[in-house]
Design a protein around this motif. Structure first.
Motif: not given
Length: 97
Positions: A81-92
């Motif tokens: 999650v920490t990695q993805w937070r730098e380059f993307a947004t998301w919905v769950i």
């Protein structure tokens, strides 16, 4: 049982082949083998090119709310999650099956 679905959208200008994205994908791909609470685990790039489509998806299942929370709190999940937070947004979406 709970199904946990996450749809990721890369930030503007971010490409799938960037090193940080490749590393983020690798971090998520290994979660199925690392997190014991995961009963099923799938993740992949979206093949749709429709304008409303997200770029990457995770679909998993866990036994119950407690297992879902343990998965969410797992250090390997948090690292991804920490990695993805730098380059993307998301919905769950989490729902019972």
């Amino acid at each position: 049982m709970i199904r946990h679905i996450v749809l990721f959208k890369l930030n503007e200008g971010v490409r799938r082949d960037e090193a940080r994205v490749v590393q983020g994908v690798a971090a998520f791909e290994e979660l199925g083998d690392i997190v014991p609470e995961l009963l099923s685990w799938e993740c992949a790039w979206n093949i749709s090119d429709r304008p409303i489509a997200h770029d990457y998806a995770i679909c998993s299942s866990v036994a119950d709310q407690d297992a879902l929370q343990r998965y969410l709190d797992h250090p390997a999940h948090q690292a991804g999650v920490t990695q993805w937070r730098e380059f993307a947004t998301w919905v769950i979406a989490d729902y019972e099956i």
